[in-house]
Design a protein around this motif. Structure first.
Motif, short mmCIF file in Angstrom:
data_model
loop_
_atom_site.label_atom_id
_atom_site.label_comp_id
_atom_site.label_asym_id
_atom_site.label_seq_id
_atom_site.Cartn_x
_atom_site.Cartn_y
_atom_site.Cartn_z
N LEU A 165 0.84 -1.21 0.00
CA LEU A 165 0.00 0.00 0.00
C LEU A 165 0.87 1.25 0.00
N LYS A 166 1.91 1.27 0.81
CA LYS A 166 2.81 2.42 0.88
C LYS A 166 3.45 2.70 -0.47
N GLU A 167 4.00 1.67 -1.10
CA GLU A 167 4.64 1.85 -2.41
C GLU A 167 3.63 2.34 -3.45
N SER A 168 2.42 1.81 -3.39
CA SER A 168 1.39 2.20 -4.36
C SER A 168 1.02 3.67 -4.20
N CYS A 169 0.83 4.10 -2.95
CA CYS A 169 0.46 5.49 -2.70
C CYS A 169 1.59 6.44 -3.07
N GLU A 170 2.81 6.08 -2.73
CA GLU A 170 3.94 6.92 -3.09
C GLU A 170 4.08 7.04 -4.60
N TYR A 171 3.78 5.95 -5.30
CA TYR A 171 3.85 5.97 -6.77
C TYR A 171 2.84 6.96 -7.35
N ILE A 172 1.58 6.90 -6.90
CA ILE A 172 0.58 7.78 -7.51
C ILE A 172 0.82 9.24 -7.15
N ILE A 173 1.40 9.49 -5.97
CA ILE A 173 1.70 10.87 -5.59
C ILE A 173 2.85 11.42 -6.43
N GLN A 174 3.89 10.61 -6.62
CA GLN A 174 5.06 11.06 -7.36
C GLN A 174 4.79 11.17 -8.85
N ASN A 175 3.90 10.33 -9.37
CA ASN A 175 3.68 10.29 -10.82
C ASN A 175 2.36 10.92 -11.26
N ASP A 176 1.56 11.40 -10.29
CA ASP A 176 0.28 12.02 -10.62
C ASP A 176 -0.52 11.10 -11.52
N ASP A 177 -0.59 9.83 -11.12
CA ASP A 177 -1.26 8.82 -11.93
C ASP A 177 -2.10 7.96 -11.00
N ILE A 178 -3.42 8.03 -11.13
CA ILE A 178 -4.28 7.34 -10.17
C ILE A 178 -4.28 5.82 -10.37
N MET A 179 -3.91 5.34 -11.56
CA MET A 179 -3.88 3.91 -11.83
C MET A 179 -2.49 3.35 -11.62
N VAL A 180 -2.43 2.18 -11.00
CA VAL A 180 -1.15 1.54 -10.71
C VAL A 180 -1.07 0.23 -11.48
N SER A 181 0.04 0.05 -12.18
CA SER A 181 0.32 -1.23 -12.83
C SER A 181 1.31 -1.98 -11.94
N PRO A 182 0.87 -3.03 -11.26
CA PRO A 182 1.80 -3.76 -10.38
C PRO A 182 2.98 -4.36 -11.15
N GLU A 183 2.75 -4.66 -12.43
CA GLU A 183 3.86 -5.19 -13.24
C GLU A 183 4.97 -4.16 -13.35
N LEU A 212 -7.88 -0.91 -2.03
CA LEU A 212 -7.64 -0.86 -3.47
C LEU A 212 -8.92 -1.18 -4.22
N ASP A 213 -9.04 -0.61 -5.40
CA ASP A 213 -10.09 -0.95 -6.35
C ASP A 213 -9.41 -1.60 -7.54
N VAL A 214 -9.56 -2.91 -7.69
CA VAL A 214 -8.76 -3.69 -8.63
C VAL A 214 -9.55 -4.00 -9.90
N SER A 215 -8.92 -3.78 -11.04
CA SER A 215 -9.48 -4.15 -12.35
C SER A 215 -8.66 -5.31 -12.89
N ARG A 216 -9.31 -6.46 -13.07
CA ARG A 216 -8.60 -7.66 -13.50
C ARG A 216 -8.83 -7.93 -14.98
N CYS A 226 -3.75 -7.62 -13.52
CA CYS A 226 -4.64 -6.58 -13.00
C CYS A 226 -3.94 -5.23 -13.00
N ASN A 227 -4.75 -4.19 -12.93
CA ASN A 227 -4.32 -2.85 -12.57
C ASN A 227 -5.22 -2.42 -11.41
N TYR A 228 -4.84 -1.40 -10.71
CA TYR A 228 -5.71 -0.97 -9.61
C TYR A 228 -5.47 0.51 -9.31
N ARG A 229 -6.47 1.06 -8.61
CA ARG A 229 -6.30 2.40 -8.08
C ARG A 229 -6.44 2.32 -6.57
N VAL A 230 -5.82 3.22 -5.87
CA VAL A 230 -5.96 3.29 -4.42
C VAL A 230 -7.25 4.02 -4.11
N THR A 231 -8.09 3.45 -3.29
CA THR A 231 -9.37 4.07 -2.96
C THR A 231 -9.15 5.29 -2.06
#
Length: 316
Positions: A165-183, A212-216, A226-231
């Protein structure tokens, strides 16, 4: 400085092993003390062995064989070496040539058995390593990232869940991108030191708990698929846990909305200097609590078109 090593042995073992072994030691930087090299006619046997041989030795090699264990003189050297070990830490290295009984005084010391007197290169290397204090133990590598990563625990989640969760949130804050690709973010898991399967489990647990809100999509078992966004709930837990001045930023944003009539996310960002993702999150939280009403456009702008009386009273 060359380490000095005393070689205790029986004369019967000189030809078949000791002389060749001691020669190899000297060829490899070890000052091996052997009576046939050190003593000349007329030398005092006691002075030479105990004053020059044992007294200055960093290590004592004791060659044990069917011959030596019967020698009273070798046993006296052994006793002296034990005394030396106790008094100044001399290393004792027993080398066992035959299937002989090891003296009681050496039963707690690691032996180096040499079954083949014509082929003992590996044994010799281990003895050298012992003399020089070297080891073939692999060097310590870098600890896995998940064991050293600084994190603050969010209740109900494991450390792995917290870090994903921490890595995901830091990613969207740094990249201004609400969707996260875990790959893209985690790959095979090397970034955190977890396996791909462990991270997939974390994503599922975070989804089940509303973070998380996950799109598979269809993929192989080896993919995250999957991709997901942090709720809003997930990002709110992150911001309150990891961003020290989040409460101050929230208060500042509310003040700008109520007192200065700031009506967009970009206007609030400009006056606070905070990442747009954080500002958007604050607005989402305010809307979820019926404090404001928002409209969002495709270019990322968020407009505030209504401010509730309850928000104005909260600031009074």
């Amino acid at each position: 400085m060359h380490p000095k090593v005393f070689v205790s042995h029986a004369s019967e073992d000189k030809g078949r092993f000791v002389t060749g072994f001691a020669t190899k030691l000297r060829e490899n930087g070890v000052d091996a003390w052997l009576d046939k090299w050190e003593m000349l006619p007329g030398d005092s046997l006691v002075d030479k062995i105990f004053e020059e041989g044992l007294k200055e030795a960093q290590a004592v090699i004791i060659v044990l064989s069917n011959y030596s264990i019967k020698k009273p003189w070798v046993r006296e050297e052994l006793n002296a070496s034990i005394v030396s070990k106790l008094s100044k830490g001399t290393k004792i290295i027993p080398i066992v040539l035959d299937d002989c009984e090891v003296p009681q005084s050496l039963t707690s010391t690691l032996w180096e058995p040499i079954p083949d007197l014509k082929n003992y290169e590996q044994n010799f290397k281990r003895v050298l390593s012992s003399i020089f204090g070297a080891t073939d133990k692999p060097a310590l590598g870098k600890a896995p990232a998940h064991t050293t990563s600084v994190y603050h625990e969010i209740g109900g989640l494991t450390k792995a869940d917290n870090l994903v969760l921490k890595e995901s949130c830091e990613y969207i804050i740094q990249n201004d991108d609400i969707m996260v690709s875990p790959e893209s973010l985690f790959g095979d898991g090397d970034k955190l030191g977890f396996s791909r399967a462990e991270i997939k489990d974390c994503i599922e647990v975070l989804e089940q708990n509303g973070y998380l809100d996950v799109s598979r999509y269809f993929g192989s078992e080896d993919d995250y698929s999957c991709n997901y966004r942090v709720t809003t709930y997930g990002l709110d837990n992150f911001t309150r846990t990891y961003i020290p001045d989040y409460s101050e930023t929230l208060d500042k944003a509310v003040s700008l909305i109520v007192n200065e009539r700031s009506s967009s996310n970009f206007a609030i960002q400009e006056k606070t200097g905070k990442p747009i993702v954080i500002i958007n999150h604050i607005l989402d939280v305010l809307e979820s609590n019926d404090h404001v009403k928002l409209s969002k456009t495709l270019d990322g702008a968020v407009h505030i078109y209504n401010v509730s009386a309850s928000l104005r009273r909260a600031l009074a």
